[in-house]
Motif scaffolding. Sequence first.
Motif, PDB file in Angstrom:
ATOM      1  N   SER A 148     -30.785  -6.896  26.952  1.00 17.04           N
ATOM      2  CA  SER A 148     -31.647  -6.821  28.132  1.00 17.04           C
ATOM      3  C   SER A 148     -31.523  -8.087  28.989  1.00 17.04           C
ATOM      4  CB  SER A 148     -33.101  -6.599  27.704  1.00 17.04           C
ATOM      5  OG  SER A 148     -33.455  -7.527  26.707  1.00 17.04           O
ATOM      6  N   LEU A 149     -30.904  -9.109  28.453  1.00 17.96           N
ATOM      7  CA  LEU A 149     -30.690 -10.336  29.236  1.00 17.96           C
ATOM      8  C   LEU A 149     -29.761 -10.091  30.424  1.00 17.96           C
ATOM      9  CD1 LEU A 149     -30.332 -12.996  26.381  1.00 17.96           C
ATOM     10  CD2 LEU A 149     -32.071 -12.990  28.180  1.00 17.96           C
ATOM     11  N   GLU A 150     -28.958  -9.025  30.335  1.00 15.28           N
ATOM     12  CA  GLU A 150     -28.050  -8.679  31.437  1.00 15.28           C
ATOM     13  C   GLU A 150     -28.775  -8.393  32.744  1.00 15.28           C
ATOM     14  OE1 GLU A 150     -24.103  -6.577  30.158  1.00 15.28           O
ATOM     15  OE2 GLU A 150     -25.882  -5.388  29.576  1.00 15.28           O
ATOM     16  N   ASN A 151     -30.060  -8.058  32.654  1.00 17.45           N
ATOM     17  CA  ASN A 151     -30.820  -7.708  33.850  1.00 17.45           C
ATOM     18  C   ASN A 151     -31.209  -8.912  34.714  1.00 17.45           C
ATOM     19  OD1 ASN A 151     -30.673  -5.094  32.849  1.00 17.45           O
ATOM     20  ND2 ASN A 151     -32.573  -5.343  31.687  1.00 17.45           N
ATOM     21  N   TYR A 152     -30.964 -10.089  34.199  1.00 22.18           N
ATOM     22  CA  TYR A 152     -31.354 -11.286  34.966  1.00 22.18           C
ATOM     23  C   TYR A 152     -30.163 -11.843  35.742  1.00 22.18           C
ATOM     24  CZ  TYR A 152     -35.517 -11.316  32.020  1.00 22.18           C
ATOM     25  OH  TYR A 152     -36.666 -10.971  31.382  1.00 22.18           O
ATOM     26  N   GLU A 153     -30.469 -12.340  36.930  1.00 21.61           N
ATOM     27  CA  GLU A 153     -29.429 -13.041  37.696  1.00 21.61           C
ATOM     28  C   GLU A 153     -29.159 -14.416  37.111  1.00 21.61           C
ATOM     29  OE1 GLU A 153     -29.690 -13.404  41.936  1.00 21.61           O
ATOM     30  OE2 GLU A 153     -30.196 -11.274  42.117  1.00 21.61           O
ATOM     31  N   LYS A 154     -30.246 -15.049  36.676  1.00 18.39           N
ATOM     32  CA  LYS A 154     -30.139 -16.411  36.158  1.00 18.39           C
ATOM     33  C   LYS A 154     -30.775 -16.427  34.772  1.00 18.39           C
ATOM     34  CE  LYS A 154     -31.568 -21.043  37.253  1.00 18.39           C
ATOM     35  NZ  LYS A 154     -32.780 -21.707  37.730  1.00 18.39           N
ATOM     36  N   ILE A 155     -30.096 -17.003  33.832  1.00 16.76           N
ATOM     37  CA  ILE A 155     -30.654 -17.032  32.481  1.00 16.76           C
ATOM     38  C   ILE A 155     -30.914 -18.472  32.050  1.00 16.76           C
ATOM     39  CG2 ILE A 155     -30.267 -16.445  30.054  1.00 16.76           C
ATOM     40  CD1 ILE A 155     -28.467 -14.177  31.013  1.00 16.76           C
ATOM     41  N   THR A 156     -32.178 -18.772  31.793  1.00 16.45           N
ATOM     42  CA  THR A 156     -32.545 -20.066  31.213  1.00 16.45           C
ATOM     43  C   THR A 156     -33.233 -19.768  29.881  1.00 16.45           C
ATOM     44  OG1 THR A 156     -34.775 -20.159  32.124  1.00 16.45           O
ATOM     45  CG2 THR A 156     -32.986 -20.928  33.558  1.00 16.45           C
ATOM     46  N   SER A 157     -33.683 -20.807  29.227  1.00 13.34           N
ATOM     47  CA  SER A 157     -34.352 -20.594  27.935  1.00 13.34           C
ATOM     48  C   SER A 157     -35.586 -19.707  28.121  1.00 13.34           C
ATOM     49  CB  SER A 157     -34.719 -21.920  27.294  1.00 13.34           C
ATOM     50  OG  SER A 157     -35.600 -22.641  28.119  1.00 13.34           O
ATOM     51  N   TYR A 158     -36.223 -19.793  29.296  1.00 11.23           N
ATOM     52  CA  TYR A 158     -37.416 -18.976  29.549  1.00 11.23           C
ATOM     53  C   TYR A 158     -37.114 -17.489  29.382  1.00 11.23           C
ATOM     54  CZ  TYR A 158     -41.389 -16.832  31.886  1.00 11.23           C
ATOM     55  OH  TYR A 158     -42.485 -16.053  32.168  1.00 11.23           O
ATOM     56  N   GLU A 159     -36.042 -17.011  30.018  1.00 14.37           N
ATOM     57  CA  GLU A 159     -35.675 -15.584  29.920  1.00 14.37           C
ATOM     58  C   GLU A 159     -35.291 -15.220  28.479  1.00 14.37           C
ATOM     59  OE1 GLU A 159     -34.339 -17.540  32.464  1.00 14.37           O
ATOM     60  OE2 GLU A 159     -35.834 -16.769  33.877  1.00 14.37           O
ATOM     61  N   VAL A 160     -34.630 -16.151  27.803  1.00 17.47           N
ATOM     62  CA  VAL A 160     -34.237 -15.871  26.413  1.00 17.47           C
ATOM     63  C   VAL A 160     -35.483 -15.681  25.547  1.00 17.47           C
ATOM     64  CG1 VAL A 160     -32.879 -16.656  24.430  1.00 17.47           C
ATOM     65  CG2 VAL A 160     -32.084 -17.173  26.751  1.00 17.47           C
ATOM     66  N   PHE A 161     -36.477 -16.555  25.729  1.00 19.19           N
ATOM     67  CA  PHE A 161     -37.730 -16.392  24.975  1.00 19.19           C
ATOM     68  C   PHE A 161     -38.413 -15.066  25.326  1.00 19.19           C
ATOM     69  CE2 PHE A 161     -37.687 -21.006  23.996  1.00 19.19           C
ATOM     70  CZ  PHE A 161     -38.049 -20.937  22.663  1.00 19.19           C
ATOM     71  N   GLU A 162     -38.465 -14.752  26.624  1.00 21.19           N
ATOM     72  CA  GLU A 162     -39.124 -13.515  27.058  1.00 21.19           C
ATOM     73  C   GLU A 162     -38.499 -12.291  26.393  1.00 21.19           C
ATOM     74  OE1 GLU A 162     -41.926 -12.962  29.153  1.00 21.19           O
ATOM     75  OE2 GLU A 162     -42.009 -15.043  28.452  1.00 21.19           O
ATOM     76  N   GLU A 163     -37.172 -12.223  26.427  1.00 15.65           N
ATOM     77  CA  GLU A 163     -36.491 -11.043  25.872  1.00 15.65           C
ATOM     78  C   GLU A 163     -36.526 -11.051  24.338  1.00 15.65           C
ATOM     79  OE1 GLU A 163     -35.755  -8.415  27.712  1.00 15.65           O
ATOM     80  OE2 GLU A 163     -36.622  -9.634  29.319  1.00 15.65           O
ATOM     81  N   ALA A 164     -36.497 -12.239  23.752  1.00 16.33           N
ATOM     82  CA  ALA A 164     -36.599 -12.308  22.282  1.00 16.33           C
ATOM     83  C   ALA A 164     -37.949 -11.750  21.836  1.00 16.33           C
ATOM     84  CB  ALA A 164     -36.425 -13.749  21.805  1.00 16.33           C
ATOM     85  N   LYS A 165     -39.001 -12.081  22.590  1.00 21.74           N
ATOM     86  CA  LYS A 165     -40.340 -11.575  22.239  1.00 21.74           C
ATOM     87  C   LYS A 165     -40.392 -10.049  22.286  1.00 21.74           C
ATOM     88  CE  LYS A 165     -42.747 -15.705  23.747  1.00 21.74           C
ATOM     89  NZ  LYS A 165     -43.292 -16.349  24.953  1.00 21.74           N
ATOM     90  N   LYS A 166     -39.573  -9.480  23.178  1.00 16.34           N
ATOM     91  CA  LYS A 166     -39.523  -8.009  23.251  1.00 16.34           C
ATOM     92  C   LYS A 166     -38.549  -7.417  22.227  1.00 16.34           C
ATOM     93  CE  LYS A 166     -40.152  -8.314  28.275  1.00 16.34           C
ATOM     94  NZ  LYS A 166     -39.266  -8.336  29.462  1.00 16.34           N
ATOM     95  N   GLY A 167     -37.897  -8.270  21.451  1.00 19.69           N
ATOM     96  CA  GLY A 167     -37.056  -7.779  20.362  1.00 19.69           C
ATOM     97  C   GLY A 167     -35.574  -7.704  20.672  1.00 19.69           C
ATOM     98  N   ASP A 168     -35.123  -8.222  21.826  1.00 19.07           N
ATOM     99  CA  ASP A 168     -33.699  -8.187  22.150  1.00 19.07           C
ATOM    100  C   ASP A 168     -32.897  -8.997  21.112  1.00 19.07           C
ATOM    101  OD1 ASP A 168     -31.531  -7.621  24.285  1.00 19.07           O
ATOM    102  OD2 ASP A 168     -31.321  -9.771  23.855  1.00 19.07           O
ATOM    103  N   LYS A 169     -31.911  -8.334  20.520  1.00 16.22           N
ATOM    104  CA  LYS A 169     -31.203  -8.957  19.393  1.00 16.22           C
ATOM    105  C   LYS A 169     -30.356 -10.150  19.788  1.00 16.22           C
ATOM    106  CE  LYS A 169     -31.323  -5.425  15.922  1.00 16.22           C
ATOM    107  NZ  LYS A 169     -30.635  -4.308  15.287  1.00 16.22           N
ATOM    108  N   VAL A 170     -29.689 -10.031  20.944  1.00 17.02           N
ATOM    109  CA  VAL A 170     -28.867 -11.155  21.403  1.00 17.02           C
ATOM    110  C   VAL A 170     -29.750 -12.388  21.632  1.00 17.02           C
ATOM    111  CG1 VAL A 170     -27.431 -12.001  23.300  1.00 17.02           C
ATOM    112  CG2 VAL A 170     -27.021  -9.720  22.353  1.00 17.02           C
TER     113      VAL A 170
END
Lengths: 316, 316
Positions: free
Chosen positions: A208-230
């Motif tokens: 689901s990280l693919e949906n972001y234009e810019k990826i920082t640690s913030y987006e990684v935490f957000e998607e990890a909380k939703k269970g994204d495996k990557v």
Amino acid sequence: MEDKYVIGIDLGGTKISGAIADFNGHIISKYTLPTKAQEGEHAVLDRIISVVEKIIEESKVEKEKIISIGIGSPGPLDPREGKIITTPNLPFKDFNIVKPLMDRFNMPVFLDNDANVAAIGEYTFGAGKGTNNMVFITVSTGIGGGAVLNGKIYRGNTYNALEIGHMTLKKDGPLCNCGNYGCAEALASGTAIGKGAIRELERNSNSSLENYEKITSYEVFEEAKKGDKVALNVLNRALSYLGICVANVITSFDPEMVIIGGGVSKGGHMVFEKVNEVVKERCFEAMYNSVRIVPAALGTDAGVKGAVALAIMESQ
Amino acid sequence: MEDKYVIGIDLGGTKISGAIADFNGHIISKYTLPTKAQEGEHAVLDRIISVVEKIIEESKVEKEKIISIGIGSPGPLDPREGKIITTPNLPFKDFNIVKPLMDRFNMPVFLDNDANVAAIGEYTFGAGKGTNNMVFITVSTGIGGGAVLNGKIYRGNTYNALEIGHMTLKKDGPLCNCGNYGCAEALASGTAIGKGAIRELERNSNSSLENYEKITSYEVFEEAKKGDKVALNVLNRALSYLGICVANVITSFDPEMVIIGGGVSKGGHMVFEKVNEVVKERCFEAMYNSVRIVPAALGTDAGVKGAVALAIMESQ
């Protein structure tokens, strides 16, 4: 010291924040300007002066009651000389920032690196209040640290103690901004988390990280909380190294408390659970059982409150 | 304190050494007995008492002039309680070693771990004399450390500070005696060097090390000096990790001096050259330029002299 006040300045790559506070850390007035680092060292110095003038004016505190100024800045610095030696996001090179401010405001000015200042702030007003030995670790774009040992800030011989972001955790690890390989900062900082996710996406597009234009640690935490495996894998790897960094700090300093601040610490229980797990695995039982690993307590004003605490500490 | 004396006891897995010395570290008499650890804790305690009695007797110093006893022991310990908690080569388990000696000799008895004691010894009588911040690292069968910070021994919250042998340097590295993986001790101690050579010989039989029945770090250094490639490779790897361990200590403590003692330090310039090279690579320039990395100055009497220094320091 009831009717005495100090000024704290938090000098950063994007903004300059200042405040006047009393000796209890109660802020009377504060003001912030953008740093505009690209305009050069004298322009930035002028903006620091403007911040100080503005907060003095707005506070309505009589100038005689303001006894000193504390400045927190990225390092490396020479606090005794009052010099910023060099720092990636500010224009200063071997620049004495203390002298012009002392001359302008006619009071003692104290400079320390932002991690030490944050450590003094947490020790004086925050989570570390009442401890005797504590280490503060900030994990954001970089990783830095400061230690209060036996009740005093521990600066070391060249004022670089606790540069723990540049502790080597992986011999042939990724290149760090400092030029070395495998530093904690290159493995576990917010920047490392963002970069790790981008690298992972190049190999694995099922995230689901693919949906972001810019990826920082913030987006990684957000998607990890939703269970994204990557996102979970990237975080797991980085936080394992953060855990090793914290474990090595505990093994070295055996502190009562480790306080973790900075953007990555906002990841909350995910961060603290993983760090605790690694510390439990890797530290002697006696140390693990006694140390408390807690989030920083000072919020958005941490930088200025720390600079206020520095001014108070150095004036006593 | 001119006519006052102290006793230092160096408690080791193979021998118990004791000495009476004056406040300048001048040894008046000394005596050593084998530890015979297998005989159990009370037998070993009795042998410590015998050592103390013998050196008092032989010194001809009047008992009233002997003011305290310092003991250096492998850890972990509880120096405040006077207890040895546990240690692999001695029979003591949660054993109070201080109280029976205080009762028997009627003077204060101070206990500290052997690395702290060696640090205090080097600071008081050895290479660290005159420094303000120094770290002592011992590299022999294990790796330990002690730090004098701002002129005082830094023990930490559970007396385990500077357990740097158990700093993780390789996440999935070799199993350490402590139960964790990738500790400095498992990568760079004398034991690790010996084991590394044996492992290497199983894969590569073209080495002069094959001529030895038993291979320890000593033989590896000997053959490396003669140019044996296997020995050189093994040493290069281990000393790289020792260099990283020292670099991490410098990055954390920013000391004036790092003193390296223990069997592996006897490898001399091979050791110090490699450690210096890695520290130069991995530490901030300011720290590398200011720190001196030197061999321990106290020789065979380091253990007892350190215990003497502990007794002096704690009596002041």
